[in-house]
Enzyme design. Sequence first.
Site, PDB file in Angstrom:
ATOM      1  N   GLY A   1       0.580  -1.367  -0.277  1.00  0.00           N
ATOM      2  CA  GLY A   1       0.383  -0.475  -0.171  1.00  0.00           C
ATOM      3  C   GLY A   1       1.091   1.214  -0.161  1.00  0.00           C
ATOM      4  O   GLY A   1       2.051   1.735   0.706  1.00  0.00           O
ATOM      5  N   ALA A   2       0.643   1.845  -0.863  1.00  0.00           N
ATOM      6  CA  ALA A   2       1.636   3.205  -0.902  1.00  0.00           C
ATOM      7  C   ALA A   2       2.029   4.387   0.040  1.00  0.00           C
ATOM      8  O   ALA A   2       2.954   3.991   0.089  1.00  0.00           O
ATOM      9  CB  ALA A   2       0.773   4.033  -2.237  1.00  0.00           C
TER      10      ALA A   2
ATOM     11  N   ARG B   1      10.478  -0.503  -4.434  1.00  0.00           N
ATOM     12  CA  ARG B   1       9.492  -0.970  -5.911  1.00  0.00           C
ATOM     13  C   ARG B   1       9.473   0.222  -6.422  1.00  0.00           C
ATOM     14  O   ARG B   1       9.956   1.538  -5.901  1.00  0.00           O
ATOM     15  CB  ARG B   1       8.658  -1.305  -4.631  1.00  0.00           C
ATOM     16  CG  ARG B   1       8.420  -1.827  -4.360  1.00  0.00           C
ATOM     17  CD  ARG B   1       6.894  -2.976  -3.741  1.00  0.00           C
ATOM     18  NE  ARG B   1       6.372  -3.204  -4.774  1.00  0.00           N
ATOM     19  CZ  ARG B   1       5.011  -3.277  -4.600  1.00  0.00           C
ATOM     20  NH1 ARG B   1       4.148  -3.026  -3.794  1.00  0.00           N
ATOM     21  NH2 ARG B   1       4.034  -3.882  -5.584  1.00  0.00           N
TER      22      ARG B   1
ATOM     23  N   ASP C   1      -1.389   4.517  -6.063  1.00  0.00           N
ATOM     24  CA  ASP C   1      -0.141   4.269  -5.580  1.00  0.00           C
ATOM     25  C   ASP C   1       0.505   5.729  -6.216  1.00  0.00           C
ATOM     26  O   ASP C   1       1.616   5.893  -5.591  1.00  0.00           O
ATOM     27  CB  ASP C   1       0.662   2.859  -6.558  1.00  0.00           C
ATOM     28  CG  ASP C   1      -0.524   1.583  -5.372  1.00  0.00           C
ATOM     29  OD1 ASP C   1      -1.171   1.427  -6.204  1.00  0.00           O
ATOM     30  OD2 ASP C   1       0.588   1.404  -4.781  1.00  0.00           O
TER      31      ASP C   1
ATOM     32  N   ASN D   1      -3.149   2.356  -9.808  1.00  0.00           N
ATOM     33  CA  ASN D   1      -2.817   1.737  -8.948  1.00  0.00           C
ATOM     34  C   ASN D   1      -2.856   0.209  -8.489  1.00  0.00           C
ATOM     35  O   ASN D   1      -2.751   0.277  -9.958  1.00  0.00           O
ATOM     36  CB  ASN D   1      -4.279   1.883  -8.782  1.00  0.00           C
ATOM     37  CG  ASN D   1      -5.354   1.297  -7.627  1.00  0.00           C
ATOM     38  OD1 ASN D   1      -4.506   1.401  -6.287  1.00  0.00           O
ATOM     39  ND2 ASN D   1      -6.409   0.697  -7.608  1.00  0.00           N
ATOM     40  N   LYS D   2      -3.707  -0.796  -8.407  1.00  0.00           N
ATOM     41  CA  LYS D   2      -3.265  -2.145  -8.299  1.00  0.00           C
ATOM     42  C   LYS D   2      -3.748  -2.443  -9.983  1.00  0.00           C
ATOM     43  O   LYS D   2      -5.222  -1.822 -10.220  1.00  0.00           O
ATOM     44  CB  LYS D   2      -4.455  -2.820  -7.699  1.00  0.00           C
ATOM     45  CG  LYS D   2      -3.603  -4.352  -7.442  1.00  0.00           C
ATOM     46  CD  LYS D   2      -2.659  -4.833  -7.530  1.00  0.00           C
ATOM     47  CE  LYS D   2      -2.107  -4.538  -6.313  1.00  0.00           C
ATOM     48  NZ  LYS D   2      -0.259  -4.478  -6.867  1.00  0.00           N
TER      49      LYS D   2
END
Lengths: 334, 334
Positions: free
Chosen positions: B47-48, B85, B233, B243-244
Amino acid sequence: MKIDHLRRAGNKLRLLDQTRLPGELIYKELDDYRDIIESIKRLEVRGAPAIGIAAAYAVAVAAHQTDRLEPEYLVEVASEIKAARPTAVNLAWAVDRVMHSLREVDVMDVEKTRLSLWNEAEAIHEEDRQMCAAIGRHGAELIQDGWSILTHCNAGALATGGIGTALGVIYTARDQGKNLRVFADETRPLLQGARLTTWELQQEGIEVTLLCDSMAAMLMAQGKVDCVIVGADRVASNGDAANKIGTYSVAVLAREHNIPFYVAAPMSTWDMAIESGEQIPIEERGADEITSGFGKRTAPEGTKVYSPAFDVTPIRLITAHITDEGVKAGGRAG
Amino acid sequence: MKIDHLRRAGNKLRLLDQTRLPGELIYKELDDYRDIIESIKRLEVRGAPAIGIAAAYAVAVAAHQTDRLEPEYLVEVASEIKAARPTAVNLAWAVDRVMHSLREVDVMDVEKTRLSLWNEAEAIHEEDRQMCAAIGRHGAELIQDGWSILTHCNAGALATGGIGTALGVIYTARDQGKNLRVFADETRPLLQGARLTTWELQQEGIEVTLLCDSMAAMLMAQGKVDCVIVGADRVASNGDAANKIGTYSVAVLAREHNIPFYVAAPMSTWDMAIESGEQIPIEERGADEITSGFGKRTAPEGTKVYSPAFDVTPIRLITAHITDEGVKAGGRAG
């Protein structure tokens, strides 16, 4: 075609247990129609055309399980088999057809009755081979050399008695010398894309890339998909098509990205008795397929799920239907 | 809020290993910044906002791993942490911020340097709590009593240092007395929806129904979704949101079904240095996450995969951004 997953073996039905793929190649020879029903329910044999063929053979197998072939027995057997799964129209259609073949037969003659059932089941199987070949021929005309094709679930040899429907188009186009590449949606919850389509295409020497269902949109946005081809479990008379859950989503995304969306299925999959997809019954599957899908519990105990096995893609999202009788334009503009 | 997954514990970072949820509650106390990097890479913390907080704490933890706090050491540590990441902007932002706090500090004074790093990391954490609360307040105004809300991935307490972003809106609306129901996309390949969102909402007493990503379209077509809320994100300056993976798909489907689509993220997630989503780097994940989900091989050996970890939803598909500074209208008509 190297795949030989479903056929008569003496008075038994021989089938490849697709739930064990790709890890294990387990062939079963079934001599009890109730075991065939279980195989259908557990998706050991799946795909609308293959279910129909297995169901037809199941009636013939059942005819060897009693010495006195009372009509009541066969009617009861037929009814049990037809109840195995609700969505595919081929199941009931194939069972009714082998039963109708008995109208010409003296049902007091046990051997002739059995022979008639096997003959009709084998005829259905052979016709399915021919239908797949015809779908392949018609569909291949739509496919251009160098294309990348996205498919969902498995509408291949493993789903039929022949070369498949959606994948049959791809095999035929490849055999015409076209260089093709396939993207396979993994197809949750039961992963028919990951387990079956990927395996089948590798067996047949076609380049395949696997992705999660949720990744198809980005793949399309990147311009990596030239067309989508899927199968169907039941098509309404207006052309709405029920297929594996997730197909409707792919159809919406294909239109968003101006990618042709084709449904490949024999005319026997069309249910002319219903006007639109809203009348197609949709099977709900159990929670465990989502919450324990990989043999390991992946959601808390007791989690509520929403798990329809199929969805309906309206004709307005379908570029064309590819059938054994030819290509029928769908309702999508552009 | 019962969830307490990420916090300072003495001179260590205490975190809940989210890869073990929902089966096991394993808390780790990490006193080596390299272990924190590994936890970020392995998505034990994800999670960012939570990644940013963990990264800030990692710098402080690293300051205890040497007796002589050379600036070169901290710069090297910061650079390693930032490389964990690539997509979330919070990671680099948080690391840069704790490093900048040292500008006021005599770096020859080891204790003061350590104190400054911890203070800044804790300040980032506290600000994140406040941002979540503000997002919740602003977003809750959009939510009506009785609504069913679809979310994708986990943008909850587990993804932040507070009550969450997307789920923070839901908690706040619930605390205002609104009766809500959540549908959670399972979110392949790593099943954050099934494993984390379902678990988190159950902990917090909110009714949740789990579905496969491919089922969201049918759920929407059946009129069962009143709005979609997701996290982000990284948001580009034009409002495009990474996002995801799968979020973009949900956004296309939400527009197709006239369902509002909201992105909830603090302004710290916005990257004003980039014009549009096309400039956001997208992490590719390994094949095994798709082909061997959760310990069992589900695709043939050597299968090629397509596995982006994120996708970008263009502003034209976003009804509004819910930020800690208020609700900003998106680019979607209607």
